[in-house]
Scaffold this active site. Structure first.
Site, short mmCIF file in Angstrom:
data_model
loop_
_atom_site.label_atom_id
_atom_site.label_comp_id
_atom_site.label_asym_id
_atom_site.label_seq_id
_atom_site.Cartn_x
_atom_site.Cartn_y
_atom_site.Cartn_z
N TYR A 49 -10.70 13.22 4.40
CA TYR A 49 -9.64 14.19 4.61
C TYR A 49 -9.87 15.38 3.69
CZ TYR A 49 -7.89 11.69 0.53
OH TYR A 49 -7.80 11.08 -0.69
N HIS A 115 0.15 14.47 -6.13
CA HIS A 115 0.09 14.68 -4.69
C HIS A 115 0.92 13.62 -3.99
CE1 HIS A 115 -2.85 11.53 -5.45
NE2 HIS A 115 -2.72 11.18 -4.18
#
Length: 209
Positions: A49, A115
């Site tokens: 990703y 995150h």
């Protein structure tokens, strides 16, 4: 005890990467340096990703929510020495995992910025296994210095951490690994399932290329 075996597997993986073992799939290995010093190596297997501000500025992250399939498949040892024992113990559901990431913190001086694991990319739960040394996972830290966290959980060597489906830790607060919380070389093996829609779109992108 599988931990020494797994740590040896990761050491061999790092050495193989330095010798060009993933030259056919260069996005499999992504490294962070300070000057000429290697601080952290990220490995992606099965799928990767787009992550971090630098990548997101340069790359189109919207298609497939940033998921891409241009990486190597998981090595046999990763499934046999890491995933399958946890499946046998009932920790990970059978046939659930389709993507692996390994973060190797070579000396513990660079952690992982705060995150959230995007639910559009990843189906929950998300599992991680800590190697080499103890650390801890910090939630709700503030600013670039990752200070004043809301709470943290210890991650002793060999522990498995689970971000549960629908849970507060997975969905409502950021998390990070701070350098201050590592005593030296450390690593995590992360077991994920990419969402079906993201996977389908990522395969279309790969086919178009």
């Amino acid at each position: 005890d599988l931990l020494p075996l797994l740590e040896s597997d990761v050491d061999n993986l790092v050495a193989a990467a330095k010798n060009g073992a993933f030259s056919a799939f260069p996005e499999t290995v992504q490294s962070s340096h300070r000057g000429n010093k290697l601080l952290r190596t990220k490995f992606f297997f099965g799928m990767r990703y787009i992550w971090g501000a630098d990548q997101e500025r340069k790359l189109a992250k919207d298609p497939a929510y940033g998921v891409r399939t241009d990486v190597a498949q998981a090595p046999k040892w990763l499934r046999e020495h890491a995933e399958l024992p946890l499946v046998d113990l009932g920790v990970i559901p059978q046939a659930f995992i389709n993507a692996f990431a390994i973060n190797v913190y070579h000396d513990g001086s660079l952690g992982l910025a705060q995150h959230k694991d995007d639910v559009r990319r990843f189906q929950q739960p998300i599992f991680s296994l800590r190697l080499y040394s103890d650390s801890r996972l910090t939630f709700g830290a503030q600013g670039l210095g990752m200070m004043d966290p809301a709470f943290f959980i210890p991650m002793p060597r060999g522990c498995v951490t689970v971000l549960c489906e629908g849970g507060y830790a997975a969905n409502n607060i950021t998390h990070c690994v701070r350098p201050a919380d590592m005593s030296g070389k450390s690593a995590s093996v992360i077991f994920r399932r990419i969402q079906d829609q993201a996977l389908t779109e990522a395969r279309k992108i790969e086919g178009a290329n």
